[in-house]
Scaffold this motif. Structure first.
Motif: not given
Length: 268
Positions: A6-8, A32-37, A77-78, A244-245
């Motif tokens: 998955k990319v965003a 985006a990270a929370r949605q799996g990107a 990193r986070q 956009v994902m």
């Protein structure tokens, strides 16, 4: 790797205030990270869209040091993501000018790649006039990096009009396009050029744009999107802040190249 990744793409309406842009970017990257990107792309000029072209010169950083680079390393990193940092102004050897630079950070927050924008935009029509060469120095080298799903080619905005750049990258799984296309040129050419680059290179194209009316009066086109190797638009955001994902699907990419082996048929 054969599993989807998955990319965003982050779409912003950047302001002249770096701290405001940090806050917006942080919020959207974390979303985006929370949605799996696993890979996130920022737009061109994300840290500053100044009141004049010269404003970014005052925020130019030396490679490896400065608040913009520290922000990108820390949040990569986070959130444990690959972060492609749109562009930021890096100091150049020419007084009063900067390099418009894309930096890539891995999930450990380490810088793994750099690309200095090669093609500099100029446009004049009616009341609109732009000339990036007044404050930016041309880059000189094509740049790619290896992600877990394959090669990623780096390009910025006006580069989109120069297909020879993408041929020079070799076979990529993904091409990224951080941009700040003007409303006028974006409306005319943005989508067709993104889809053309995806089709002719038989790869995914992820485009992160500036998208709205900026405090300096400039209006950018937006329409961040993910295009697949068949030229289909998988996701798009017309205007305003947001994401956009979609998935990079290695099996789909391989299937397109096997059924229509245009890359193997090249003669020039």
């Amino acid at each position: 790797m054969t599993e989807p990744v998955k990319v965003a793409a982050v779409q912003m309406v950047s302001t002249p205030k770096v701290e405001e842009n940090f806050a917006a970017a942080r919020r959207l990257i974390m979303q985006a990270a929370r949605q799996g990107a696993q890979l996130v792309l920022l737009p061109e000029y994300w840290p500053i869209m100044g009141m004049s072209e010269a404003d970014k010169v005052a925020h130019a950083e030396q490679p490896g040091a400065g608040p913009i680079q520290q922000f990108m390393a820390d949040i990569a990193r986070q959130e444990r993501i690959w972060l492609i940092g749109g562009t930021l102004p890096l100091a150049s050897a020419e007084p009063g000018k900067v390099l418009n630079t894309t930096l890539v950070y891995d999930p450990a927050g380490q810088r793994v790649s750099r690309y200095d924008k090669i093609h500099l935009f100029s446009f004049a029509k009616g009341d609109e006039s732009y000339d990036e060469a007044r404050t930016i120095v041309h880059g000189a080298e094509v740049s790619t990096f290896e992600a877990p799903f394959g090669r990623v080619g780096l390009s910025v905005c006006y580069d989109l009009r120069f297909p020879e750049l993408y041929r020079a990258m070799g076979e990529c799984a993904l091409i990224v396009m951080p941009a700040a296309f003007t409303y006028t040129t974006g409306k005319a050419h943005w989508e067709i050029l993104l889809r053309a680059r995806a089709i002719e290179n038989q790869c995914y194209v992820l485009a992160a744009a500036q998208g709205g009316k900026h405090q300096n009066g400039r209006r950018t086109w937006g329409h961040s999107m993910l295009v697949d190797p068949w030229g289909e638009v998988r996701d798009v955001l017309p205007e305003g802040e947001g994401l956009v994902m979609g998935d990079i699907e290695p099996r789909h990419l391989h299937g397109v190249r096997e059924s229509l082996p245009a890359l193997k048929h090249r003669k020039l």
